[in-house]
Design a protein around this motif. Structure first.
Motif, PDB file in Angstrom:
ATOM      1  N   UNK A 150      -4.141   4.906 -10.053  1.00  0.00           N
ATOM      2  CA  UNK A 150      -4.392   5.992  -9.100  1.00  0.00           C
ATOM      3  C   UNK A 150      -3.339   5.991  -8.006  1.00  0.00           C
ATOM      4  N   UNK A 151      -3.011   4.803  -7.505  1.00  0.00           N
ATOM      5  CA  UNK A 151      -1.994   4.702  -6.458  1.00  0.00           C
ATOM      6  C   UNK A 151      -0.651   5.197  -6.974  1.00  0.00           C
ATOM      7  N   UNK A 180       4.193  14.260  -4.305  1.00  0.00           N
ATOM      8  CA  UNK A 180       2.786  14.102  -3.977  1.00  0.00           C
ATOM      9  C   UNK A 180       2.639  13.218  -2.759  1.00  0.00           C
ATOM     10  N   UNK A 203      -3.166  11.784   0.624  1.00  0.00           N
ATOM     11  CA  UNK A 203      -3.925  12.312   1.751  1.00  0.00           C
ATOM     12  C   UNK A 203      -5.010  11.315   2.087  1.00  0.00           C
ATOM     13  N   UNK A 204      -4.847  10.605   3.179  1.00  0.00           N
ATOM     14  CA  UNK A 204      -5.854   9.614   3.561  1.00  0.00           C
ATOM     15  C   UNK A 204      -5.781   8.440   2.612  1.00  0.00           C
ATOM     16  N   UNK A 205      -6.866   7.694   2.472  1.00  0.00           N
ATOM     17  CA  UNK A 205      -6.907   6.579   1.546  1.00  0.00           C
ATOM     18  C   UNK A 205      -5.959   5.480   1.961  1.00  0.00           C
ATOM     19  N   UNK A 206      -5.610   4.651   0.996  1.00  0.00           N
ATOM     20  CA  UNK A 206      -4.757   3.509   1.246  1.00  0.00           C
ATOM     21  C   UNK A 206      -3.309   3.953   1.351  1.00  0.00           C
ATOM     22  N   UNK A 234      -0.702   9.003  -7.227  1.00  0.00           N
ATOM     23  CA  UNK A 234      -0.621   9.629  -5.907  1.00  0.00           C
ATOM     24  C   UNK A 234       0.796   9.539  -5.338  1.00  0.00           C
TER      25      UNK A 234
END
Lengths: 146, 169
Positions: free
Chosen positions: B149-150, B158, B161-164, B153
């Motif tokens: 996922x990281x 890309x 938005x937010x998150x780690x 992103x």
């Protein structure tokens, strides 16, 4: 002897093992795939989609990752609800761990299971991860159980 | 008895190499792997598009398309496994090699899961399908998904938005 030892923790209620909704994996049904990926990147192994009344309507787990990746690479604004797995299997807070495990076993659910406050409102209360259940049950049973 | 069996395996292995049986098994194993990939690729097996995509997803590169390198890698391993199993045989076993080439992931998975688990099946929690081993597997899976996922992103164009925060290379 061993099954008697095991039966007590298995009758414990789901709420003891729960990861509460306040610090989890919950997203509104208007969320996009990018939000789901953010949740995954934060370390959540499951992302639950809830409707406006906080009822779980869909879920993403690691097994969805392939189609998430495909859809995300094609269109990064894809709505999460287009890809989520539905309906969501859930247990109530007052259910036993044994019931939750039996349900997961019979439905072939691996990651964990969503928990709702009660059958009537079906409001999302949190997520019950199989891994955290295993750790806690293991601790409750003691090393001799294994 | 064991020593005799070991000797037979060694003799078979030498014969397999000198008579090129191992090489043939390797090639047939590769054919089996390519056949399996082809069958999945064209959608002849599987319960639907989702299961097909799930399998083919492992062959995708970063652009979301199947990469030949991964298919070649998959076939190469299928061929090698077929070759290894041929070493234990006195005669050339082409059908076994083909099946091994086509089904090697499940065979390897079964071998590993059978040997790594030190727990007896169906223990106090085992019959509920929950053991420390499965817990570890789930954690590993979550960690892998978090990494994927990281990475997604962080794809060019890309912005997370937010998150780690996205880790550097």
């Amino acid at each position: 002897m061993m099954s008697q030892q095991a039966s007590q923790p298995l009758r414990s209620r789901v709420e003891l093992f729960l990861e509460p909704a306040s610090k989890t994996n919950k997203l509104p049904d208007t969320a996009a795939l990018v939000n789901v990926l953010e949740k995954f990147s934060e370390g959540h192994a499951a992302v639950v989609i809830v409707d406006s009344q906080e009822r779980p309507v869909g879920i993403f787990t690691p097994s969805d990752m392939t189609r998430i990746r495909q859809a995300f690479l094609q269109d990064r604004k894809t709505p999460a609800k287009d890809l989520m797995s539905a309906p969501v299997e859930w247990v109530e807070l007052s259910d036993t761990i044994e019931h939750a495990l039996d349900l997961m076993q019979s439905k072939g659910i691996h990651t964990g299971i969503a928990v709702v406050t009660d059958r009537r409102s079906q409001k999302y209360a949190g997520y019950l991860y199989r891994s955290s259940m295993a750790k806690m049950l293991s601790a409750m049973l003691g090393p001799k159980a294994f | 008895m064991d020593a005799l069996t070991d000797t037979n395996v060694i003799i078979n292995s030498i014969e397999a190499v000198t008579e090129w049986r191992g090489l043939w098994a390797f090639l047939i194993g590769m054919v089996g792997s390519v056949a399996y990939f082809t069958v999945v690729y064209f959608g002849f097996v599987g319960s639907g598009k989702e299961s097909r995509d799930l399998i083919l997803g492992y062959f995708w590169g970063k652009n979301g398309r199947t990469t030949l390198a991964k298919v070649a890698w998959y076939s190469l391993v299928g061929g090698l496994i077929a070759g290894v199993f041929q070493l234990a045989e006195r005669a050339f076993v082409p059908v076994q090699s083909f099946i091994l080439g086509a089904t090697w992931p499940s065979i390897v998975g079964q071998l590993l899961s059978g040997r790594q688990s030190g727990l007896p099946p169906g223990g106090p929690l085992g019959d509920k399908g929950i053991t420390p081993d499965t817990s570890k597997l789930e954690e590993d899976k979550a960690a892998r998904v978090a990494r994927e996922a990281t990475d997604l992103l962080a794809e060019p164009g890309q912005t997370p938005q937010g998150g780690q925060p996205t880790p550097g290379p």
